[in-house]
Scaffold this active site. Structure first.
Site, PDB file in Angstrom:
ATOM      1  N   GLY A 145       0.822  -1.193   0.000  1.00 34.19           N
ATOM      2  CA  GLY A 145       0.000   0.000   0.000  1.00 34.19           C
ATOM      3  C   GLY A 145       0.863   1.252   0.000  1.00 34.19           C
ATOM      4  N   CYS A 146       0.217   2.383  -0.270  1.00 34.08           N
ATOM      5  CA  CYS A 146       0.960   3.637  -0.360  1.00 34.08           C
ATOM      6  C   CYS A 146       1.446   4.114   1.008  1.00 34.08           C
ATOM      7  CB  CYS A 146       0.103   4.702  -1.042  1.00 34.08           C
ATOM      8  SG  CYS A 146      -1.580   4.853  -0.399  1.00 34.08           S
ATOM      9  N   TYR A 147       0.563   4.120   2.009  1.00 30.48           N
ATOM     10  CA  TYR A 147       1.009   4.489   3.355  1.00 30.48           C
ATOM     11  C   TYR A 147       2.122   3.557   3.851  1.00 30.48           C
ATOM     12  CZ  TYR A 147      -2.944   7.723   4.188  1.00 30.48           C
ATOM     13  OH  TYR A 147      -3.849   8.764   4.146  1.00 30.48           O
TER      14      TYR A 147
END
Length: 336
Positions: free
Chosen positions: A149-151
């Site tokens: 994921g991006c986070y």
């Protein structure tokens, strides 16, 4: 040299569109199939005018018999990608999943964070977490890559050197992240309307955002995480607070934290350890993660700040980086 034939499932979302942008300039790739339930039958360049003159193809409905080629990217919401993966693996295709369906190794943890049973738990051990800076060798030999994921990308890369080099304690880590609105995906929802997001910033997903599960898995520790939505189109900036190691070390003798980070990421093409604090505008539409660190002697903390483009290093760019490894290409091709 024969080109790698690629299918993009979910090509009409933000990550799918970013995959198209990157793969069109990849010299060793031929995109042979674009799927979209919403736009099936419509020209890709009609839905995305930016690709006029570059693509002469139409979106098709996603069905297993239409998914052809050597590599397939699944740019789908969680819980849907898993419907395709077993059949794709049986067809001998390399699968790069941009959803959360195969990021976690524990089906129980998946159920805890995603509120339903995993549909193919037997494949969780087979998948490889697609963060090249930490799992490059495993990615090269994998058939199923779970792209982070991006986070998690922004936080894991910011924390890993400090934990692995013993600069900080493994407990009490606090991360706060600010994300552009594209991180929510390309969907119509009141909370993501321009008038709701513009001139506003808000926290959400506290105290148990879904991405927390993969962050803790990869770091091997429990952390506190507070995500925020800010009025940017794209980009994430994360600030992480970590207690310096309690090893009797005189704070004035702490190793130069920037040097530790530079040594950890030496040779990495897409991590830049910077003297100045990162800024999202310097990573926009790139596959870079910019990181800087500071020691706060007053509070005995190491503060790490990272910036990525959530759609590139946080999604499609990282997936292409993994594809290059899987296919034996230079890791940076199509990304620089």
């Amino acid at each position: 040299m024969n080109k790698t034939k690629v299918t993009i499932v979910g090509a009409s979302g933000y990550s799918g569109q970013e995959l198209i942008r990157l793969l069109l300039r990849h010299p060793h790739v031929n995109i042979v199939c674009f799927t979209s339930r919403q736009f099936a039958g419509k020209p890709v360049a009609g839905v995305f005018p930016r690709f006029r003159g570059q693509i002469d193809a139409t979106f098709v409905q996603p069905s297993l018999d239409k998914l052809v080629g050597d590599v397939v990217f699944l740019a789908l919401p969680h819980g849907i990608a898993v419907e395709f993966v077993p059949g794709l693996l049986q067809k001998g295709m390399k699968v790069l999943d941009l959803s959360a369906d195969f990021r976690l190794k524990s089906a129980a943890v998946y159920k805890e964070f995603y509120d339903h049973e995993h549909a193919a738990p037997e494949l969780l051990k087979e998948s490889v977490y697609g963060l090249p800076e930490l799992h490059r060798d495993k990615i090269r030999g994998a058939n199923l890559i779970a792209c982070p994921g991006c986070y998690p990308t922004s936080i894991i890369l910011a924390v890993a050197p400090a934990l692995k080099r013993g600069l900080v304690e493994p407990t009490g880590i606090i991360a706060t992240s600010l994300s552009g609105v594209s991180g929510a995906g390309r969907k119509v929802s009141d909370e993501y309307l321009f008038t709701e997001c513009n001139e506003s910033a808000r926290a959400y997903g506290i105290p148990k955002h879904r991405h927390l599960s993969e962050i803790e898995q990869e770091l091997g520790t429990t952390i506190s995480f507070a995500p925020h939505l800010i009025p940017l189109n794209r980009g994430i900036i994360s600030t992480v607070y970590m207690d310096l190691a309690r090893s009797g070390m005189d704070l004035t003798q702490q190793p130069d934290a920037l040097s530790v980070y530079r040594d950890f990421y030496r040779g990495e093409q897409f991590v830049r350890v910077t003297d100045s604090l990162p800024d999202t505008k310097n990573v926009e539409m790139t596959n870079y993660c910019d990181i800087s660190v500071r020691i706060d002697k007053r509070t005995n903390k190491l503060i790490a700040v990272s910036a990525i483009d959530n759609l590139t290093k946080g999604a499609a760019g990282q997936a292409v980086q993994c594809m290059n490894l899987v296919c034996g290409y230079e890791e940076t091709i199509g990304l620089l």
